[in-house]
Design a protein around this motif. Structure first.
Motif, PDB file in Angstrom:
ATOM      1  N   THR A  82       0.863  -1.176   0.000  1.00  0.00           N
ATOM      2  CA  THR A  82       0.000   0.000   0.000  1.00  0.00           C
ATOM      3  C   THR A  82       0.901   1.227   0.000  1.00  0.00           C
ATOM      4  O   THR A  82       1.947   1.222   0.665  1.00  0.00           O
ATOM      5  CB  THR A  82      -0.927   0.037   1.229  1.00  0.00           C
ATOM      6  N   PRO A  83       0.550   2.272  -0.751  1.00  0.00           N
ATOM      7  CA  PRO A  83       1.417   3.443  -0.849  1.00  0.00           C
ATOM      8  C   PRO A  83       1.817   3.989   0.517  1.00  0.00           C
ATOM      9  O   PRO A  83       0.974   4.193   1.402  1.00  0.00           O
ATOM     10  CB  PRO A  83       0.556   4.446  -1.618  1.00  0.00           C
ATOM     11  N   GLY A  84       3.117   4.198   0.691  1.00  0.00           N
ATOM     12  CA  GLY A  84       3.628   4.767   1.932  1.00  0.00           C
ATOM     13  C   GLY A  84       3.925   3.751   3.015  1.00  0.00           C
ATOM     14  O   GLY A  84       4.465   4.100   4.063  1.00  0.00           O
ATOM     15  N   SER A  85       3.577   2.456   2.778  1.00  0.00           N
ATOM     16  CA  SER A  85       3.840   1.431   3.791  1.00  0.00           C
ATOM     17  C   SER A  85       5.272   0.919   3.635  1.00  0.00           C
ATOM     18  O   SER A  85       6.027   1.387   2.783  1.00  0.00           O
ATOM     19  CB  SER A  85       2.849   0.274   3.648  1.00  0.00           C
ATOM     20  N   ASN A  86       5.656  -0.058   4.460  1.00  0.00           N
ATOM     21  CA  ASN A  86       7.009  -0.603   4.394  1.00  0.00           C
ATOM     22  C   ASN A  86       7.263  -1.278   3.055  1.00  0.00           C
ATOM     23  O   ASN A  86       6.394  -1.952   2.504  1.00  0.00           O
ATOM     24  CB  ASN A  86       7.231  -1.597   5.533  1.00  0.00           C
ATOM     25  N   CYS A  87       8.465  -1.121   2.545  1.00  0.00           N
ATOM     26  CA  CYS A  87       8.830  -1.686   1.245  1.00  0.00           C
ATOM     27  C   CYS A  87       9.443  -3.071   1.395  1.00  0.00           C
ATOM     28  O   CYS A  87      10.058  -3.393   2.415  1.00  0.00           O
ATOM     29  CB  CYS A  87       9.830  -0.778   0.544  1.00  0.00           C
ATOM     30  N   VAL A  88       9.269  -3.874   0.363  1.00  0.00           N
ATOM     31  CA  VAL A  88       9.925  -5.172   0.277  1.00  0.00           C
ATOM     32  C   VAL A  88      10.519  -5.309  -1.112  1.00  0.00           C
ATOM     33  O   VAL A  88      10.103  -4.642  -2.061  1.00  0.00           O
ATOM     34  CB  VAL A  88       8.942  -6.343   0.539  1.00  0.00           C
ATOM     35  N   THR A  89      11.505  -6.196  -1.248  1.00  0.00           N
ATOM     36  CA  THR A  89      12.047  -6.491  -2.568  1.00  0.00           C
ATOM     37  C   THR A  89      11.136  -7.496  -3.270  1.00  0.00           C
ATOM     38  O   THR A  89      10.232  -8.077  -2.654  1.00  0.00           O
ATOM     39  CB  THR A  89      13.461  -7.085  -2.463  1.00  0.00           C
ATOM     40  N   VAL A  90      11.389  -7.734  -4.544  1.00  0.00           N
ATOM     41  CA  VAL A  90      10.592  -8.714  -5.286  1.00  0.00           C
ATOM     42  C   VAL A  90      10.832 -10.127  -4.766  1.00  0.00           C
ATOM     43  O   VAL A  90      10.081 -11.048  -5.115  1.00  0.00           O
ATOM     44  CB  VAL A  90      10.893  -8.647  -6.798  1.00  0.00           C
ATOM     45  N   LYS A  91      11.858 -10.320  -3.947  1.00  0.00           N
ATOM     46  CA  LYS A  91      12.106 -11.609  -3.311  1.00  0.00           C
ATOM     47  C   LYS A  91      11.471 -11.695  -1.930  1.00  0.00           C
ATOM     48  O   LYS A  91      11.626 -12.693  -1.225  1.00  0.00           O
ATOM     49  CB  LYS A  91      13.608 -11.875  -3.203  1.00  0.00           C
ATOM     50  N   GLY A  92      10.755 -10.633  -1.528  1.00  0.00           N
ATOM     51  CA  GLY A  92      10.042 -10.654  -0.259  1.00  0.00           C
ATOM     52  C   GLY A  92      10.838 -10.183   0.941  1.00  0.00           C
ATOM     53  O   GLY A  92      10.357 -10.238   2.069  1.00  0.00           O
ATOM     54  N   LYS A  93      12.063  -9.706   0.737  1.00  0.00           N
ATOM     55  CA  LYS A  93      12.897  -9.236   1.842  1.00  0.00           C
ATOM     56  C   LYS A  93      12.538  -7.792   2.183  1.00  0.00           C
ATOM     57  O   LYS A  93      12.494  -6.936   1.292  1.00  0.00           O
ATOM     58  CB  LYS A  93      14.377  -9.327   1.463  1.00  0.00           C
ATOM     59  N   PRO A  94      12.298  -7.485   3.465  1.00  0.00           N
ATOM     60  CA  PRO A  94      11.962  -6.101   3.844  1.00  0.00           C
ATOM     61  C   PRO A  94      13.094  -5.140   3.508  1.00  0.00           C
ATOM     62  O   PRO A  94      14.267  -5.466   3.625  1.00  0.00           O
ATOM     63  CB  PRO A  94      11.760  -6.199   5.364  1.00  0.00           C
ATOM     64  N   LEU A  95      12.717  -3.949   3.083  1.00  0.00           N
ATOM     65  CA  LEU A  95      13.678  -2.879   2.832  1.00  0.00           C
ATOM     66  C   LEU A  95      13.553  -1.866   3.965  1.00  0.00           C
ATOM     67  O   LEU A  95      12.572  -1.135   4.051  1.00  0.00           O
ATOM     68  CB  LEU A  95      13.405  -2.211   1.493  1.00  0.00           C
ATOM     69  N   SER A  96      14.536  -1.828   4.818  1.00  0.00           N
ATOM     70  CA  SER A  96      14.479  -0.979   6.004  1.00  0.00           C
ATOM     71  C   SER A  96      14.514   0.500   5.625  1.00  0.00           C
ATOM     72  O   SER A  96      15.088   0.895   4.600  1.00  0.00           O
ATOM     73  CB  SER A  96      15.654  -1.313   6.927  1.00  0.00           C
ATOM     74  N   SER A  97      13.920   1.313   6.489  1.00  0.00           N
ATOM     75  CA  SER A  97      13.973   2.766   6.290  1.00  0.00           C
ATOM     76  C   SER A  97      15.388   3.295   6.470  1.00  0.00           C
ATOM     77  O   SER A  97      15.690   4.426   6.087  1.00  0.00           O
ATOM     78  CB  SER A  97      13.023   3.461   7.273  1.00  0.00           C
ATOM     79  N   THR A  98      16.273   2.470   7.060  1.00  0.00           N
ATOM     80  CA  THR A  98      17.669   2.875   7.242  1.00  0.00           C
ATOM     81  C   THR A  98      18.551   2.473   6.060  1.00  0.00           C
ATOM     82  O   THR A  98      19.763   2.686   6.091  1.00  0.00           O
ATOM     83  CB  THR A  98      18.248   2.241   8.531  1.00  0.00           C
ATOM     84  N   PHE A  99      17.962   1.876   5.038  1.00  0.00           N
ATOM     85  CA  PHE A  99      18.722   1.544   3.824  1.00  0.00           C
ATOM     86  C   PHE A  99      19.442   2.805   3.360  1.00  0.00           C
ATOM     87  O   PHE A  99      18.811   3.859   3.185  1.00  0.00           O
ATOM     88  CB  PHE A  99      17.764   1.034   2.748  1.00  0.00           C
ATOM     89  N   PRO A 100      20.752   2.768   3.167  1.00  0.00           N
ATOM     90  CA  PRO A 100      21.527   4.001   2.992  1.00  0.00           C
ATOM     91  C   PRO A 100      21.316   4.742   1.676  1.00  0.00           C
ATOM     92  O   PRO A 100      21.817   5.855   1.521  1.00  0.00           O
ATOM     93  CB  PRO A 100      22.978   3.504   3.101  1.00  0.00           C
ATOM     94  N   PHE A 101      20.551   4.161   0.738  1.00  0.00           N
ATOM     95  CA  PHE A 101      20.411   4.809  -0.564  1.00  0.00           C
ATOM     96  C   PHE A 101      19.016   5.378  -0.812  1.00  0.00           C
ATOM     97  O   PHE A 101      18.672   5.706  -1.949  1.00  0.00           O
ATOM     98  CB  PHE A 101      20.798   3.825  -1.671  1.00  0.00           C
TER      99      PHE A 101
END
Length: 242
Positions: free
Chosen positions: A180-199
């Motif tokens: 859902t827009p604005g919710s936590n992101c995941v990769t296409v492999k289902g791994k969560p993408l943290s908000s601390t991801f440096p890029f």
């Protein structure tokens, strides 16, 4: 004692019984596995695999000798079983490692990335045929991969190549999204993408106006990660793992 589970467990005992039967009937002859399979192995992959097959042949020869001792009553059956499991497990583990490390072949139009620390994969930038996020992903999957997985170890590598690969499509879809827009992101492999991801671009992902697919956007501080509207045609990056 090292155990082998599943079909290998049953095959081992069946093979052992067959070996014992062959011993009783006369001299046991072990078929040359290398001759059996080497014609099925591409030349550039053969050396490592065949060397492991030779190790298995040697292990079987040793077990053949152990069966002689077993049938003469000089050694306990359980000890031979334990020794046999260990020899075969160690040799087959080495062969599995060899197969996992065999050379990855990249399809036409792809390039090889290979570093000891980060592994290997094939990749390509598409900047002339702009597609929506879902259509871009379908293209990558058809070619045997997926959209590029955002990863801390390799993102900078793709970031450095993005500018030289610009074309008709200036920005690039990558393999991440939000349910859902604005919710936590995941990769296409289902791994969560943290908000601390440096890029991440500062303040992203924000889901503005229904944005829920991830991109590398050229005018956001040189291809930092951003969420965007999924149906907008853009370039994309495909990635194929072994």
């Amino acid at each position: 004692m090292i155990l082998v589970y599943g079909p290998s467990f049953a095959v081992f005992f069946i093979s052992l019984a067959a070996l014992a039967g062959a011993q009783r009937a006369g001299k046991l002859v072990i078929a040359p596995l290398e001759d059996t399979y080497k014609e099925q192995i591409p030349v550039h992959e053969a050396s490592g695999i065949v060397s492991k097959i030779s190790r298995i042949e040697a292990a079987l020869e040793i077990m053949n000798g152990q069966l002689d001792i077993l049938l003469s009553g000089q050694k306990e059956f359980g000890t031979i079983i334990t020794d046999g499991f260990q020899m075969l497990n160690e040799t087959l583990a080495e062969m599995k490692e060899c197969l996992n490390c065999q050379q990855l072949k990249c399809p036409e139009g792809y390039h090889m990335y290979e570093k000891k620390k980060n592994g290997k994969f094939c990749y390509r930038f598409e900047s002339n045929e702009c597609k929506s996020w879902s259509d871009a992903r379908k293209t990558c999957q058809y070619e045997g991969g997926d959209l590029m997985i955002p990863d801390e170890c390799t993102y900078q590598f793709f970031r450095d190549l993005a500018k030289p690969n610009e074309g008709k499509c200036e920005h690039f879809w990558i393999g991440g999204y939000t349910n859902t827009p604005g919710s936590n992101c995941v990769t296409v492999k289902g791994k969560p993408l943290s908000s601390t991801f440096p890029f991440w671009l500062g303040g992203q992902p924000d889901g503005l106006g229904g944005e829920s697919c991830l991109e590398m956007r050229s005018y956001f501080n040189n291809y930092l990660m951003n969420d965007y509207l999924c149906n907008v045609p853009q370039g994309f990056i495909c990635q194929i793992f072994p």
